[in-house]
Design a protein around this motif. Structure first.
Motif, PDB file in Angstrom:
ATOM      1  N   ARG A  12     -87.411  -9.812  19.636  1.00 42.64           N
ATOM      2  CA  ARG A  12     -86.996  -9.254  20.918  1.00 42.64           C
ATOM      3  C   ARG A  12     -87.698  -9.930  22.075  1.00 42.64           C
ATOM      4  O   ARG A  12     -88.860 -10.320  21.958  1.00 42.64           O
ATOM      5  N   GLY A  13     -86.956 -10.050  23.167  1.00 39.90           N
ATOM      6  CA  GLY A  13     -87.536 -10.477  24.429  1.00 39.90           C
ATOM      7  C   GLY A  13     -87.259  -9.368  25.427  1.00 39.90           C
ATOM      8  O   GLY A  13     -86.826  -8.278  25.052  1.00 39.90           O
ATOM      9  N   ARG A  14     -87.533  -9.637  26.700  1.00 43.60           N
ATOM     10  CA  ARG A  14     -87.216  -8.670  27.741  1.00 43.60           C
ATOM     11  C   ARG A  14     -86.376  -9.341  28.823  1.00 43.60           C
ATOM     12  O   ARG A  14     -86.678 -10.464  29.224  1.00 43.60           O
ATOM     13  N   ILE A  15     -85.351  -8.655  29.301  1.00 46.19           N
ATOM     14  CA  ILE A  15     -84.492  -9.198  30.355  1.00 46.19           C
ATOM     15  C   ILE A  15     -85.376  -9.535  31.561  1.00 46.19           C
ATOM     16  O   ILE A  15     -86.181  -8.701  31.989  1.00 46.19           O
ATOM     17  N   GLY A  16     -85.242 -10.747  32.066  1.00 49.58           N
ATOM     18  CA  GLY A  16     -86.026 -11.153  33.233  1.00 49.58           C
ATOM     19  C   GLY A  16     -87.506 -11.332  32.915  1.00 49.58           C
ATOM     20  O   GLY A  16     -88.311 -11.548  33.816  1.00 49.58           O
ATOM     21  N   GLY A  17     -87.887 -11.208  31.652  1.00 45.32           N
ATOM     22  CA  GLY A  17     -89.283 -11.376  31.255  1.00 45.32           C
ATOM     23  C   GLY A  17     -90.017 -10.056  31.094  1.00 45.32           C
ATOM     24  O   GLY A  17     -90.908  -9.930  30.268  1.00 45.32           O
ATOM     25  N   GLY A  18     -89.640  -9.041  31.908  1.00 37.16           N
ATOM     26  CA  GLY A  18     -90.365  -7.762  31.838  1.00 37.16           C
ATOM     27  C   GLY A  18     -89.456  -6.541  31.858  1.00 37.16           C
ATOM     28  O   GLY A  18     -89.935  -5.426  31.974  1.00 37.16           O
ATOM     29  N   GLY A  19     -88.156  -6.750  31.748  1.00 35.19           N
ATOM     30  CA  GLY A  19     -87.208  -5.633  31.837  1.00 35.19           C
ATOM     31  C   GLY A  19     -86.884  -5.029  30.473  1.00 35.19           C
ATOM     32  O   GLY A  19     -87.744  -4.972  29.586  1.00 35.19           O
ATOM     33  N   ALA A  20     -85.641  -4.593  30.331  1.00 39.51           N
ATOM     34  CA  ALA A  20     -85.227  -3.946  29.081  1.00 39.51           C
ATOM     35  C   ALA A  20     -85.275  -4.936  27.924  1.00 39.51           C
ATOM     36  O   ALA A  20     -84.988  -6.114  28.102  1.00 39.51           O
ATOM     37  N   PRO A  21     -85.659  -4.456  26.725  1.00 39.65           N
ATOM     38  CA  PRO A  21     -85.696  -5.364  25.575  1.00 39.65           C
ATOM     39  C   PRO A  21     -84.299  -5.771  25.113  1.00 39.65           C
ATOM     40  O   PRO A  21     -83.348  -5.016  25.284  1.00 39.65           O
ATOM     41  N   PHE A  22     -84.195  -6.978  24.554  1.00 35.79           N
ATOM     42  CA  PHE A  22     -82.955  -7.406  23.904  1.00 35.79           C
ATOM     43  C   PHE A  22     -83.312  -8.291  22.715  1.00 35.79           C
ATOM     44  O   PHE A  22     -84.394  -8.861  22.671  1.00 35.79           O
ATOM     45  N   ARG A  48     -95.376 -15.536  37.500  1.00 34.56           N
ATOM     46  CA  ARG A  48     -93.926 -15.683  37.517  1.00 34.56           C
ATOM     47  C   ARG A  48     -93.425 -15.879  38.944  1.00 34.56           C
ATOM     48  O   ARG A  48     -93.854 -15.183  39.857  1.00 34.56           O
ATOM     49  N   ASP A  59     -86.529  -6.895  37.115  1.00 36.55           N
ATOM     50  CA  ASP A  59     -86.268  -7.698  35.921  1.00 36.55           C
ATOM     51  C   ASP A  59     -84.943  -7.382  35.232  1.00 36.55           C
ATOM     52  O   ASP A  59     -84.334  -8.260  34.638  1.00 36.55           O
ATOM     53  N   GLY A  60     -84.505  -6.161  35.290  1.00 33.28           N
ATOM     54  CA  GLY A  60     -83.224  -5.837  34.661  1.00 33.28           C
ATOM     55  C   GLY A  60     -83.359  -4.745  33.621  1.00 33.28           C
ATOM     56  O   GLY A  60     -84.064  -4.925  32.629  1.00 33.28           O
ATOM     57  N   GLU A  61     -82.700  -3.626  33.867  1.00 29.73           N
ATOM     58  CA  GLU A  61     -82.740  -2.509  32.924  1.00 29.73           C
ATOM     59  C   GLU A  61     -81.354  -2.298  32.342  1.00 29.73           C
ATOM     60  O   GLU A  61     -80.362  -2.784  32.875  1.00 29.73           O
ATOM     61  N   GLU A  73     -87.860 -20.350  28.463  1.00 29.48           N
ATOM     62  CA  GLU A  73     -87.403 -19.251  29.316  1.00 29.48           C
ATOM     63  C   GLU A  73     -86.927 -19.821  30.649  1.00 29.48           C
ATOM     64  O   GLU A  73     -87.592 -20.680  31.220  1.00 29.48           O
ATOM     65  N   ARG A 132     -80.581 -12.316  39.790  1.00 32.33           N
ATOM     66  CA  ARG A 132     -81.166 -13.188  38.772  1.00 32.33           C
ATOM     67  C   ARG A 132     -80.288 -13.329  37.542  1.00 32.33           C
ATOM     68  O   ARG A 132     -79.553 -12.434  37.174  1.00 32.33           O
ATOM     69  N   TYR A 141     -80.895 -14.681  33.421  1.00 39.09           N
ATOM     70  CA  TYR A 141     -82.032 -14.904  32.526  1.00 39.09           C
ATOM     71  C   TYR A 141     -81.623 -15.672  31.276  1.00 39.09           C
ATOM     72  O   TYR A 141     -80.554 -15.426  30.710  1.00 39.09           O
TER      73      TYR A 141
END
Lengths: 154, 367
Positions: free
Chosen positions: A55-65, B154, B168-170, B253, B272, B274
């Motif tokens: 898993r990573g996070r959207i945008g680096g720190g957002g929701a996991p994917f 960042r 960042d995106g939720e 990334e 953004r 990603y």
């Protein structure tokens, strides 16, 4: 009191298993051979290879994917004294997984623990740190130093 | 009536034996070792791992060797292999802020904290073929310089300080989407879309990303930051009751920053896209980020006017294993289907001729 001791033991075990998993199997084997022991053990599980979904996070720190999977190998052993050891490491190196599980079980004995940490874990951590520092300095040499051109108008 | 036919076993057997021979090639040339492929064709392995969606360099190298260097065939082999393995679970999300950075550049800020580190890049090479590589010449050790080990900030955090960029995106759902476990459904949440893009075909995503730059869903992108390096993979081991590091993987990334004029749904700000991909795969990570941004059109209240914004079109066609399966199945025997088509076309043609003849023989009524 018991709680803090447990926590310290957890932290030590976590560090050890992480350092072992991050090392190359051949390096672990070489250090293991230096230890000069051959404990009898029974394989409770594995070594078996499977997949870990990464898993990573959207945008680096957002929701996991989920962005892919990686091969991983795990093992569980039981020593003659009943101590159970576990391992899980990236890759398909079965011997490495087995060795880590044995080391995990052995390290539950305090005397063995300090010996393992001294003779195996610390050297592995040191060589990883050395490799990182080498890479860092190689990367640093490619850092751009900007300078301003002065236009010769006069 | 359906007639099954058999045959071709010997032909198939001999074809595969011939394939093995051609794969090996001239026996006087030493055979490739997997170590050579891992070390010297590292970016081919990276692509196979990313699109095969399995991180394992040795397996990628084996697949490349077996596929005679056909990377899509190698990706197919890796995907087939992954179906034979049990799934142990999901990792903790990797923390790219703590990456051991091997390359880090920004096209938006010249003097960003941590600096511009070019790393092992093809950029600024003259793309002239180098005859010295045709021989096995000694290669110099890399230059070294003292570097600091503070994590590189960042670029998105710099813009966030001014409040000019979105977060960042939720994702609305609690559960993380996983298209290897649940069939695809549209509309798709951004997490599942990113999973599809991460394993999507580099060429397909590159072309779509390019189309957005050329005006099909123009999104004014800047490469805010690209970083390549190793991250720890952490996993919560149930038997232990805590998370341990399982090892490290290299990832690329890309944080694409896009100017956005605002809509009924969102104020003017930088939005953004990603990208996160296995290995050193900069082109893929950038293309993924461009596609991610374009596919957010509905979420941001933009008009959907171009192919790159069409989620169902992009995601349904981004997987090269599916694509190659369906395109290449056309070469398998379709004798019976074709026989039926042949009959149909003959019949239609007969009717067509008959109709024309009847029309020709009709008296010209109007006169």
């Amino acid at each position: 009191m018991q709680g803090t001791e447990d926590k310290a033991a957890h932290a030590a075990r976590q560090k050890r298993l992480s350092a072992l998993a991050s090392a190359d199997g051949r390096d672990i084997l070489a250090l293991w051979e230096k230890l000069g022991i051959d404990p009898a053990c029974e394989m409770v599980r594995g070594p078996e290879t499977g997949l870990i979904a990464l898993r990573g996070r959207i945008g680096g720190g957002g929701a996991p994917f989920n962005f892919g999977e990686a091969t991983a190998t795990r093992a569980t052993v039981r020593l003659e004294n009943g101590a159970i050891g576990h391992s899980l490491t990236l890759g398909r190196d079965r011997l490495k997984a087995k060795l880590i599980a044995i080391l995990d079980a052995l390290a539950q004995d305090a005397a063995m623990e300090s010996k393992i940490d001294e003779m195996i874990v610390r050297p592995l951590q040191a060589s990883l740190a050395e490799r990182d520092s080498k890479r860092r300095s190689e990367t640093a040499a490619t850092k751009v130093d900007f300078f301003t051109m002065v236009r010769g108008d006069d | 009536m359906y007639v099954a036919v058999k045959g071709g076993e010997a032909a198939i057997r001999n074809a595969h034996r011939l394939l093995a021979d051609r794969r090996r090639g001239d026996r006087s040339v030493p055979a490739l070792t997997l170590e050579q492929i891992v070390e010297q064709l590292a970016l081919a392995c990276d692509r196979v791992m990313a699109e095969g969606s399995v991180h394992d360099r040795d397996l990628a190298a084996l697949a490349i060797k077996q596929a005679r260097g056909d990377l899509i065939e190698a990706i197919f082999l890796l995907r087939a292999y992954r179906t034979t393995l049990p799934r142990f679970g999901y990792s903790e999300p990797v923390d790219t802020a703590k990456m051991q950075v091997e390359r880090r550049i920004s096209a938006t800020y010249k003097d960003l904290p941590g600096g511009q580190m070019l790393g092992p890049t093809f950029d600024y090479t003259h793309r002239l073929l180098d005859p010295s590589l045709a021989r096995d010449e000694t290669v110099d050790e890399p230059e070294r310089r003292d570097g600091d080990d503070t994590p590189a900030m960042r670029v998105s955090d710099i813009l966030a300080e001014e409040g000019l960029i979105e977060a960042d995106g939720e994702v609305d759902s609690e559960e993380v989407g996983d298209l290897t476990r649940t069939p695809m459904e549209f509309p798709m949440a951004r997490d599942t879309r990113l999973q599809a893009l991460a394993r999507g075909d580099e060429g397909f995503l590159l072309a779509l990303g390019y189309s957005t730059q050329r005006g099909y869903a123009r999104s004014h992108p800047f490469a805010g930051e690209i970083r390549i390096g190793e991250v720890d993979v952490e996993f919560h081991v149930p038997e232990l009751g805590f998370a341990i590091t399982l090892g490290r993987i290299r990832v690329t990334e890309c944080q694409m920053v896009n100017q956005f004029q605002g809509s009924a749904k969102a104020p003017p700000q930088f939005t953004r896209g990603y990208g996160l991909v296995f290995g050193q795969s900069e082109r893929k990570a950038m293309a993924m980020a461009l596609c991610d941004r374009a596919l957010r059109a509905a979420e941001l209240g933009e008009d959907i006017v171009a192919p790159a914004q069409d989620e169902e079109f992009v995601i349904s066609h981004s997987d090269n294993v599916q694509a190659t399966g369906f395109v290449e199945h056309l070469k398998l025997p379709h004798y019976v289907d074709f026989q039926a088509e042949l009959d149909l076309v003959r019949r239609m043609r007969g009717e067509h001729t008959r109709r024309r003849d009847t029309q020709d023989n009709m008296p010209e009524a109007a006169e």
